[in-house]
Design a protein around this motif. Structure first.
Motif, PDB file in Angstrom:
ATOM      1  N   TRP A   1       0.853  -1.183   0.000  1.00 27.88           N
ATOM      2  CA  TRP A   1       0.000   0.000   0.000  1.00 27.88           C
ATOM      3  C   TRP A   1       0.894   1.240   0.000  1.00 27.88           C
ATOM      4  CZ3 TRP A   1      -4.833   1.371  -0.853  1.00 27.88           C
ATOM      5  CH2 TRP A   1      -5.336   2.569  -0.340  1.00 27.88           C
ATOM      6  N   ALA A   2       0.333   2.377  -0.384  1.00 30.32           N
ATOM      7  CA  ALA A   2       1.046   3.648  -0.306  1.00 30.32           C
ATOM      8  C   ALA A   2       0.259   4.610   0.567  1.00 30.32           C
ATOM      9  CB  ALA A   2       1.257   4.241  -1.693  1.00 30.32           C
ATOM     10  N   SER A   3       0.969   5.373   1.386  1.00 26.92           N
ATOM     11  CA  SER A   3       0.308   6.314   2.294  1.00 26.92           C
ATOM     12  C   SER A   3       1.143   7.583   2.417  1.00 26.92           C
ATOM     13  CB  SER A   3       0.141   5.680   3.678  1.00 26.92           C
ATOM     14  OG  SER A   3      -0.318   6.643   4.624  1.00 26.92           O
ATOM     15  N   GLU A   4       0.449   8.702   2.669  1.00 29.63           N
ATOM     16  CA  GLU A   4       1.110   9.985   2.911  1.00 29.63           C
ATOM     17  C   GLU A   4       1.088  10.344   4.392  1.00 29.63           C
ATOM     18  OE1 GLU A   4       0.670  12.952  -0.713  1.00 29.63           O
ATOM     19  OE2 GLU A   4      -1.284  12.064  -0.241  1.00 29.63           O
ATOM     20  N   LYS A   5       0.914   9.367   5.256  1.00 31.19           N
ATOM     21  CA  LYS A   5       0.804   9.646   6.692  1.00 31.19           C
ATOM     22  C   LYS A   5       2.066  10.298   7.251  1.00 31.19           C
ATOM     23  CE  LYS A   5      -0.026   5.401   7.852  1.00 31.19           C
ATOM     24  NZ  LYS A   5      -0.330   4.226   8.705  1.00 31.19           N
ATOM     25  N   SER A   6       3.212  10.092   6.602  1.00 31.52           N
ATOM     26  CA  SER A   6       4.458  10.719   7.057  1.00 31.52           C
ATOM     27  C   SER A   6       4.613  12.137   6.517  1.00 31.52           C
ATOM     28  CB  SER A   6       5.655   9.879   6.603  1.00 31.52           C
ATOM     29  OG  SER A   6       5.822   9.958   5.186  1.00 31.52           O
ATOM     30  N   GLY A   7       3.696  12.553   5.665  1.00 32.68           N
ATOM     31  CA  GLY A   7       3.811  13.838   4.983  1.00 32.68           C
ATOM     32  C   GLY A   7       4.273  13.700   3.545  1.00 32.68           C
ATOM     33  N   PHE A   8       4.807  12.522   3.203  1.00 32.25           N
ATOM     34  CA  PHE A   8       5.214  12.197   1.839  1.00 32.25           C
ATOM     35  C   PHE A   8       4.701  10.803   1.513  1.00 32.25           C
ATOM     36  CE2 PHE A   8       8.164  15.372   3.278  1.00 32.25           C
ATOM     37  CZ  PHE A   8       8.456  16.141   2.165  1.00 32.25           C
ATOM     38  N   ARG A   9       4.325  10.570   0.257  1.00 31.39           N
ATOM     39  CA  ARG A   9       3.810   9.248  -0.111  1.00 31.39           C
ATOM     40  C   ARG A   9       4.930   8.232  -0.097  1.00 31.39           C
ATOM     41  NH1 ARG A   9       2.100  10.207  -4.860  1.00 31.39           N
ATOM     42  NH2 ARG A   9      -0.058  10.746  -4.339  1.00 31.39           N
TER      43      ARG A   9
ATOM     44  N   THR B   1       9.751   2.470   2.385  1.00 29.04           N
ATOM     45  CA  THR B   1      10.536   3.635   1.952  1.00 29.04           C
ATOM     46  C   THR B   1      10.271   4.773   2.914  1.00 29.04           C
ATOM     47  OG1 THR B   1       8.781   4.458   0.487  1.00 29.04           O
ATOM     48  CG2 THR B   1      10.378   2.935  -0.475  1.00 29.04           C
ATOM     49  N   SER B   2      11.183   5.721   2.985  1.00 32.29           N
ATOM     50  CA  SER B   2      11.015   6.843   3.913  1.00 32.29           C
ATOM     51  C   SER B   2      11.872   8.009   3.452  1.00 32.29           C
ATOM     52  CB  SER B   2      11.399   6.438   5.344  1.00 32.29           C
ATOM     53  OG  SER B   2      12.764   6.060   5.407  1.00 32.29           O
ATOM     54  N   GLY B   3      11.569   9.185   3.987  1.00 35.80           N
ATOM     55  CA  GLY B   3      12.344  10.375   3.673  1.00 35.80           C
ATOM     56  C   GLY B   3      11.475  11.492   3.128  1.00 35.80           C
ATOM     57  N   ASP B   4      12.096  12.657   2.927  1.00 38.15           N
ATOM     58  CA  ASP B   4      11.378  13.829   2.424  1.00 38.15           C
ATOM     59  C   ASP B   4      11.341  13.814   0.893  1.00 38.15           C
ATOM     60  OD1 ASP B   4      11.065  14.527   5.028  1.00 38.15           O
ATOM     61  OD2 ASP B   4      12.550  16.132   5.016  1.00 38.15           O
ATOM     62  N   TRP B   5      10.760  12.780   0.358  1.00 37.42           N
ATOM     63  CA  TRP B   5      10.593  12.619  -1.088  1.00 37.42           C
ATOM     64  C   TRP B   5       9.403  11.706  -1.314  1.00 37.42           C
ATOM     65  CZ3 TRP B   5      11.087   7.512  -2.738  1.00 37.42           C
ATOM     66  CH2 TRP B   5      11.737   6.656  -1.844  1.00 37.42           C
ATOM     67  N   GLU B   6       8.905  11.674  -2.541  1.00 37.99           N
ATOM     68  CA  GLU B   6       7.656  10.971  -2.813  1.00 37.99           C
ATOM     69  C   GLU B   6       7.820   9.775  -3.741  1.00 37.99           C
ATOM     70  OE1 GLU B   6       4.219  13.124  -3.949  1.00 37.99           O
ATOM     71  OE2 GLU B   6       3.978  13.872  -1.906  1.00 37.99           O
ATOM     72  N   VAL B   7       7.014   8.754  -3.466  1.00 43.39           N
ATOM     73  CA  VAL B   7       6.807   7.637  -4.379  1.00 43.39           C
ATOM     74  C   VAL B   7       5.660   8.018  -5.312  1.00 43.39           C
ATOM     75  CG1 VAL B   7       6.005   5.247  -4.565  1.00 43.39           C
ATOM     76  CG2 VAL B   7       7.644   5.890  -2.777  1.00 43.39           C
ATOM     77  N   ASN B   8       5.851   7.794  -6.604  1.00 40.65           N
ATOM     78  CA  ASN B   8       4.785   8.069  -7.564  1.00 40.65           C
ATOM     79  C   ASN B   8       3.621   7.113  -7.323  1.00 40.65           C
ATOM     80  OD1 ASN B   8       3.389   7.524 -10.317  1.00 40.65           O
ATOM     81  ND2 ASN B   8       4.492   9.434 -10.663  1.00 40.65           N
ATOM     82  N   GLY B   9       2.395   7.640  -7.353  1.00 40.90           N
ATOM     83  CA  GLY B   9       1.235   6.836  -6.995  1.00 40.90           C
ATOM     84  C   GLY B   9       0.565   6.110  -8.135  1.00 40.90           C
TER      85      GLY B   9
END
Length: 856
Positions: free
Chosen positions: A441-449, A490-498
């Motif tokens: 699954w993908a989530s933006e709960k950390s502020g980034f997807r 995955t983690s960090g101040d960057w995004e996974v494409n949805g």
């Protein structure tokens, strides 16, 4: 490796584009038009050959194993998409070479002008922002080499039997007895002779072997009257297509149904099932649009839910049918949910995603509330569907059909104080415990997807608890997801494409597109979902990549480019032996094109007063002389869900920018706060206040360029955009007439209460809960601030625009007349939200050049 631009075309595109013509030597309309034509030829040549929609097929012979890669593209002399292929080398070479491309189809033309496409096809193209013609999609049954594709208002099939030869394939028209377009065709995965399609908002199925057809749903009676026929089957509502990017509403069962109920479970090879969404738009307002292109009448009708008004309602159903030994269709049986989803989820407003689990034991649905702050992923056993004994009898008693049914389960929940952005990342993993489910699954709960691996327990929902009001403060009794384990991959101040992931279940690896190394570049990454560690990047830096995988996730295609290098395409093998995962180039499908007359834009960035780094593109005026200032055009979008500034070749989408630069203008593009790709904090800057903050970010970027020595003339700045960009163009000239000398607004939203629910309420809430936000964000609230000088505002709109409908421009004109403010208006009678017609597009671009030349 780069190829030179063809000599014949080079001679055309390098003539007549000498630089600062508009500044010092006014051109005639014909001269400007010719410039548009020349620039269009150049950019089209550089962009139109880009391949897409890739499918691998491997065939084993006694002596060798051959792999053929199919894709959509244009031949060297063609002007429309067709099916092409390359044959890949049997072994991966040390040095990859350019592979010859071959057309798959013999003497086939799919060309049809837009005006000859059915209304349904035109609207589908609008929702998908589709600009190509010819064959635009296809389905390949890999093990058979069978293709099915729509083209020229018909459906076709063909078979590429032997991939060891280059013999052409002859497509066969799939005959029909239905009238009108057949859309969204899908081949049955368990019987490739069966093809389902949508015709006039109902689901049909045809047997390719004998031409038999069967209508599966009967929501439409044929009157064509929207008021009398509000139901549809297999077709998403306007809002779901436009704002949630779901374009289909029916799905073949991937396997024979695996329920416990003998009525619905069927292990035979002659029974087939589809899940579908039935949409009821009875409460949705009907919008009347003057339409001179509609034969026999001057008004066309659409269901369009304005902000604050009722949406369409959705229910999930199953339809099951049999196929006799002779290939004739047998009994058709419909199934409906034992209890409506609203019984369990009274807050449900949108069904944004749906489909089957791989084993066909469950269907899933992703449900979103109206504020778009809460999403539940629901798993529904097939036994929860009960047969409709008398299909169409609304008075039937479902309780008489079944007394005991298994319940549905919530397997995941998303909650946000901002909004929940929908995505396409949900992959069910194999699992052995029947009371549990595992998925990615993908989530933006950390502020980034980011990606997560989740294990949830299947627990029955209590409808009495679910019926409690979620919105009422303090109530917490609704069905919750029982998540046993959740691991961040995955983690960090960057995004996974949805948009998509690719999962290699054998090696327990998930591949994804992300912005980890550069917020301006999309790259392919790999990470283990059982032993997560730092993701491994598999594509080269300095480009933005779009990829497609083969079925075993051991090969992929990358289409890549940068602002300075036109699009390339190559095939890669993924190697897992001897150390970390890596790639090797298998073959080159398309090298970049070297073109001396192409002027690449310059990427720039600066530290904003907002605390963020902002990024932009600067198109230098052709023939620029050092120390001179040039008239400047800010090409703006500025709204959510869009990232304009990337390190990629934009092609036709930025044709206007190149045309302006070739006529001596400096052209600027800036992604301010509110745009996507930078996380929720950056995007949510516009929450509850659309149109009140975006212009200042744009002006700050212009001021940075001016102070940094770019050739921006701050006394001669124009602003131009389309849709949300048209909206900001109007606000720019109203809010900051001291900065913007002229504003050109294309298809602008002028009053958010006139725009649709799904988009508007996500950012502004419903009108009754944010009256100030709607009022302050309306262009109509700023009419008195518009300049009194003539020729500072140009408004452009397609008359049959069903997205940002012409009512917006009509309301603006009424207000401008009332305030006695000058304006100019350009209407395109036969255009929708996007200007698709070739002649209309050339006229529009010529008119922009003429207006700027005369008034900027």
């Amino acid at each position: 490796m780069a190829t030179e631009i063809p000599p014949d075309l080079s001679e055309v595109v390098t003539s007549g584009t000498t630089g600062q013509i508009s500044s010092f030597c006014p051109q005639s309309w014909r001269s400007l038009h010719q410039n548009v034509i020349e620039r269009r030829k150049l950019i089209t040549m550089l962009a139109s050959r880009v391949p897409g929609s890739f499918h691998f097929r491997t065939q084993t012979t006694p002596n060798d194993t051959k792999t053929r890669l199919y894709f959509l593209g244009m031949t060297s002399k063609g002007r429309e998409n067709t099916l092409l292929y390359v044959d890949l080398p049997s072994t991966t070479p040390e040095v990859a070479s350019v592979l010859p491309q071959w057309p798959l189809l013999e003497s086939f033309s799919a060309s049809l002008p837009t005006s000859q496409l059915s209304r349904e096809e035109q609207l589908m193209r609008e929702r998908k922002r589709m600009g190509t013609y010819g064959i635009t999609s296809y389905e390949l049954i890999e093990w058979q080499g069978k293709f099915v594709f729509p083209a020229s208002n018909s459906l076709y099939t063909c078979v590429d039997v032997d991939i060891t030869t280059t013999d052409p394939v002859y497509p066969v028209n799939i005959g029909t007895r239905v009238e009108g377009a057949r859309l969204d065709p899908k081949v049955c995965p368990t019987n490739t002779q069966l093809l389902a399609f949508i015709n006039q908002s109902d689901i049909w199925v045809t047997n390719l072997e004998n031409g038999e057809e069967c209508r599966l749903t009967f929501t439409k009676k044929g009157s064509g009257n929207l008021e009398e026929e509000p139901l549809s089957a297999g077709v998403p509502s306007f809002v779901v297509q436009e704002e949630f990017d779901r374009y289909t509403s029916y799905w073949w069962s991937p396997a024979p149904l695996q329920g416990h109920d003998p009525d619905i479970s069927d292990q035979s090879d002659s029974s087939y099932c589809l899940l579908y969404e039935e949409v009821d738009e009875g409460d949705v307002e009907i919008l009347n649009i003057f339409s001179p292109s509609v034969e026999g009448r001057n008004v066309d009708q659409y269901r369009y839910p304005r902000a604050g008004t009722p949406n369409a309602k959705s229910v999930l159903k199953l339809v099951k049918f049999s196929l006799g030994p002779s290939g004739k269709f047998g009994q058709v049986q419909h199934y409906q949910l034992y209890e409506p989803l609203l019984t369990f989820f009274p807050w449900m407003e949108y069904m944004v995603r749906a489909g089957w689990t791989p084993d066909a034991k469950h269907v899933y649905a992703e449900l979103l509330d109206r504020e778009q702050k809460h999403l539940s992923v629901v798993l529904i056993p097939v036994d929860f569907f009960v047969p409709v004994q008398n299909f169409g009898d609304e008075d039937m008693n479902v309780d008489s059909v079944r007394k005991t049914v298994p319940s549905l389960s919530v397997i995941y929940e998303e909650n946000s104080d901002i909004w929940v952005n929908t995505h396409d990342i949900l992959h069910f993993l194999p699992h052995s415990v029947p009371t549990e489910v595992k998925f990615l699954w993908a989530s933006e709960k950390s502020g980034f997807r980011h990606l997560y691996r989740v294990k949830s327990k299947l627990e029955s929902c209590d409808k009495q608890l679910c019926a409690m009001d979620l919105l009422e403060e303090g109530q917490d009794g609704h069905c919750k997801a029982n998540v046993i384990q959740e691991e961040m991959l995955t983690s960090g101040d960057w995004e996974v494409n949805g948009k998509q992931i690719w999962v290699d279940e054998e090696r327990e690896i998930v591949y994804f597109i992300g912005l980890k190394d550069n917020v301006l570049e999309t790259h392919l990454y790999a990470v283990s979902y059982t032993r997560p560690s730092e993701p491994v990047r598999l594509t080269a830096l300095g480009y933005s990549h779009s990829v497609s995988f083969n079925s075993d996730c051991l090969s992929f295609v990358s289409v890549y480019s940068s602002v300075s290098e036109t699009t390339s395409c190559a095939v890669y093998r993924i190697l897992h032996d001897n150390g970390p995962i890596r790639t090797r180039t298998w073959g080159i499908i398309m090298p970049p094109i070297a073109c001396p007359d192409y002027h690449a834009p310059e990427l720039f960035c600066y530290q904003s007063d907002s605390g963020f780094v902002h990024h932009g593109l600067f198109f230098h005026p052709h023939g620029e002389e050092g120390g001179k200032k040039y008239p400047t055009v800010l090409m703006v979008y500025g709204g959510p869900q869009v990232q304009q500034v990337t390190n990629s070749f934009k092609g036709i989408r930025f044709l206007r920018h190149h045309a302006l630069a070739s006529n001596g203008y400096a052209v600027v593009v800036i992604d301010g706060r509110g745009s996507c790709g930078r996380g929720l904090k950056f995007e949510s800057h516009i929450k509850d206040r659309l149109g009140t903050v975006e212009i200042e970010d744009q002006i700050e970027g212009l001021q940075f360029l001016s102070s940094a020595g770019f050739c921006v003339d701050m006394d001669r700045v124009g602003i131009h955009g389309w849709s949300y960009g048209g909206y900001l163009s109007l606000l720019g000239i109203a809010q900051r007439p001291d900065v913007f000398k002229v504003g050109i607004a294309g298809a602008p939203v002028v009053n958010w209460q006139l725009y649709d629910t799904g988009y508007t309420e996500r950012y502004l809430n419903v009108p009754s809960r944010n009256e100030a936000g709607y009022r302050q964000g309306s262009v109509l609230s700023h009419v008195d601030k518009f300049p009194d000088e003539e020729n500072r505002i140009l408004i452009i709109h397609g008359l049959i625009d069903e997205n940002v409908h012409f009512h917006h421009t009509s309301a603006l004109i009424t207000a401008l007349v009332k305030a006695c403010k000058p304006y100019r208006l350009q209407i395109y009678p036969n255009e929708r939200h996007g200007i698709r017609n070739h002649e209309a597009s050339e006229h529009y671009k010529t008119m922009i050049l003429s207006f700027l030349q005369n008034h900027l």
